[in-house]
Design an enzyme around this catalytic site. Structure first.
Site, short mmCIF file in Angstrom:
data_model
loop_
_atom_site.label_atom_id
_atom_site.label_comp_id
_atom_site.label_asym_id
_atom_site.label_seq_id
_atom_site.Cartn_x
_atom_site.Cartn_y
_atom_site.Cartn_z
N PRO A 107 7.61 -5.74 4.86
CA PRO A 107 6.85 -4.69 4.18
C PRO A 107 6.77 -3.38 4.95
CG PRO A 107 5.34 -6.20 5.25
CD PRO A 107 6.73 -6.72 5.51
N TYR A 119 0.05 -3.24 11.17
CA TYR A 119 1.03 -4.31 11.24
C TYR A 119 1.26 -4.62 12.71
CZ TYR A 119 2.18 -3.43 6.32
OH TYR A 119 2.12 -3.29 4.96
N ASP A 162 0.79 -1.22 0.00
CA ASP A 162 0.00 0.00 0.00
C ASP A 162 0.82 1.27 0.00
OD1 ASP A 162 0.99 -0.20 2.54
OD2 ASP A 162 -0.92 0.08 3.57
N ARG A 170 -5.29 4.50 5.68
CA ARG A 170 -5.52 4.15 4.29
C ARG A 170 -6.36 5.20 3.59
NH1 ARG A 170 -4.60 -1.13 2.59
NH2 ARG A 170 -5.20 -0.19 0.62
#
Length: 645
Positions: free
Chosen positions: A355, A276, A77, A267
């Site tokens: 990530p 996370y 993302d 987001r």
């Protein structure tokens, strides 16, 4: 731009009815028998490569994937500033920026000094340093990036669509066919009968494996990923929620005392959040027990870390678990001492890592951004095959640097906070300093390719100190002379595979007899050694291979269009219409109107002498030369282009 108020729906958020955003899968059709380039994998690396190759008319390209349709949700993302600069070359940066969440600040949380089992904020820092890029750091569903690349492919002259439901069975190089030396067999995953196997054979000049960490292409050429497994397990989830945590709409890096650590990434749409969440450390050779993992387990873990705050999850749009490991392939292509490369690897097929630093997608697309135009130049006869060797040389070094960075970043993020009980832990203040120190790296703008046939030694770097040879062209504001439009100079770079040559004028009056830009134009237009004459195919546009642009330090109103050299006003298209978009001036507008940012001052351009800046098709500065160094200009292009026949 807000959306997702009524739940998560994939696709273009501009549609009021989510069903209208559904894109039908491409019509199932057989693979072509022969192609110039076969791309294996419809991830960001593969789609970027396909999109770039479709900009070159006449190239035959096919892209296959084992999935049954395009990606809709999940995975990466974070989109770095440098990647948005690349999106600008395709023309879809503005739409991505409008849809995405823009990361402006990062908040850091650590155990409270008085209540160690609760967290408290330790500071906030800007996420992107001033003048790092004209583009922001964004968060958006990877699927939307895929959609943009797919649109570029569909809208091109090739009208390219992926071939889904194709599984690579075998790959053989050197089958006796000199023109198409790679033979690939794929299985069509959906057949008319469960008792039959449909196998298709395709011959290719080149194959590029963009098929992920378990790459079948990598295995087929005898390469493997090597490196470390750090025995760390993390969960990730995209959720719609309510919470009393005050920094839920900021990028937040959280170290708790005993419950692990967490990263919060807001987001797109204003409501969704990615989390996370650190899970228990794994023992050596232990794997995550995925069958025992649920979204509820991740939510409970997040609530323990966030104490005294809590989250109330309304919907889980996507979740997964993964183990962190840093690995890099033993080679980026299949070249040998006796043979040039026929098969290349890119993206996760080359390098894997955590990530959390947001480097996966960004590094993957930069792999194929580096490779695509080089393949196209070789296939169209613009360049010799030796150009392809620079892909492995340039990207392997950066891939290793990525692994080294991620190893340290992940270790610091996963470590327990330093305390009296844990003196070997990580000081949260040190972690915050590290985060700021490596801002250029995480933004993707720190890459500097070493000298090669594509990058000079930088002997004249002092003429443009802010446009570093080997690094990406650092854009700055200018005013376009023809229509007085304020814009970014770097936005002249489109994904058409052309080199840009910027002629920055010195102190002489523009287009006067003393003007170095005018003299350069006369050399390029008239001299037999002119790179424009040597490398532009007959019948092609003047700027199709080498795109000349001029920049002057004087006010745009002082430059008369009637005085411009014809090379700066070329006739283009079937109707031979004049192009008025090749000349720019420093932005002398008042600050109250958004002006006052002089590109000469911002990028250290020598005001007295001016200079030439050569920029590669992938937006990296290849050389800085004196404005009258025609020999140096000719020498560079002689090393990277083949004269037209």
């Amino acid at each position: 731009m807000q959306f997702h108020q009524n739940g998560f729906h994939p696709g273009d958020p501009r549609f009021s009815d989510p069903q209208d955003a559904v894109v039908p899968p491409p019509i199932k059709r057989p693979l072509p028998e022969e192609v110039d380039v076969l791309i294996v994998g419809c991830g960001p690396a593969g789609l970027n490569l396909a999109a770039q190759l479709t900009q070159f008319e006449g190239l035959r390209v096919a892209i296959i994937d084992q999935k049954d349709d395009r990606l809709l949700v999940g995975q990466a993302d974070g989109i770095a500033c440098r990647t948005i600069e690349m999106f600008q070359a395709y023309g879809f940066a503005d739409q991505i920026i409008q849809e995405a969440y823009q990361v402006s600040e990062a908040a850091f949380w650590k155990p409270d000094a008085d209540k160690p089992n609760e967290i408290s904020r330790s500071g906030k820092v800007p996420d992107v340093a001033d003048d790092l890029s004209e583009m922001p750091h964004l968060i958006i569903n990877q699927a939307r990036v895929h959609d943009m690349f797919l649109d570029v492919m569909r809208q091109s002259a090739a009208k390219l669509e992926p071939h889904y439901q194709r599984k690579l069975l075998s790959l053989e190089v050197g089958s006796g066919d000199e023109e198409f030396p790679v033979t690939v067999q794929v299985e069509r995953m959906v057949n008319f009968s469960q008792y039959t196997q449909e196998v298709e054979t395709i011959k290719a000049r080149y194959v590029v494996g963009c098929d992920g960490a378990r790459s079948a292409v990598r295995t087929a050429i005898g390469k493997e990923l090597v490196g470390d497994a750090l025995n760390q397990a993390w969960g990730v989830m995209d959720v719609l929620l309510n919470t009393d945590f005050p920094d839920i709409r900021l990028k937040s890096l959280i170290h708790s005392n005993n419950e692990g650590n967490m990263l919060i990434i807001p987001r797109e749409g204003g409501y969704m959040v990615r989390m996370y969440i650190e899970l228990d450390k794994l023992k050596e050779n232990e794997r995550v027990a995925r069958d025992q993992m649920t979204a509820d387990v991740l939510i409970a873990g997040a609530n323990r870390i966030l104490q005294p705050y809590s989250i109330d999850v309304k919907q889980v749009a996507w979740w997964s678990v993964y183990e962190i490991g840093q690995r890099i392939t033993t080679a980026f292509d299949d070249s040998t001492e006796d043979r040039a490369a026929r098969v290349f690897l890119a993206g996760d097929a080359c390098h894997t890592h955590s990530p959390k630093a947001g480097q996966g997608l960004n590094t993957s697309v930069m792999d194929t951004w580096n490779l695509g135009w080089k393949l196209a130049h070789v296939l169209t006869g613009r360049a010799d095959e030796s150009l392809l060797k620079t892909y492995s040389d340039e990207r392997r070094e950066y891939g290793q640097a990525l692994i080294d960075f991620d190893r340290k970043f992940s270790a610091m993020f996963s470590a327990k906070p330093k305390s009296a009980e844990n003196p070997d832990g990580v000081d949260p203040a040190e972690f915050q300093r590290y985060f700021q120190l490596f801002g250029q790296y995480t933004a993707g703008v720190s890459i500097q390719y070493r000298p090669s046939l594509m990058v000079s030694e930088g002997l004249h770097q002092e003429l443009a100190t802010g446009l570093t040879v080997g690094k990406r062209f650092h854009s700055a504001p200018v005013v376009r002379q023809g229509d007085a439009k304020p814009m970014q100079l770097g936005h002249c770079h489109t994904a058409n595979g052309a080199y840009r040559v910027y002629a920055f004028g010195g102190s002489a009056e523009p287009m006067s007899d003393e003007c170095g830009v005018k003299a350069l134009c006369e050399f390029l237009a008239e001299d037999a050694k002119s790179p424009l004459k040597l490398y532009t195919p007959a019948g092609d546009e003047q700027d199709s291979v080498i795109d000349l642009r001029a920049v002057f330090q004087q006010h745009h109103q002082s430059v008369e269009t009637s005085t411009l050299h014809p090379l700066l006003m070329p006739l283009k298209g079937s109707l031979k219409l004049r192009d008025y978009e090749k000349v720019f001036c420093a932005d002398k507008r008042p600050e109250s109107s958004g002006g006052g940012k002089d590109i000469y001052a911002m990028r250290g351009i020598n005001r007295d002498q001016g200079c030439i800046v050569i920029v590669r098709p992938d937006q990296y500065v290849a050389d800085v030369l004196p404005l009258n160094d025609y020999q140096g200009l000719s020498r560079f292009f002689a090393g990277v282009l083949k004269p037209v026949q």
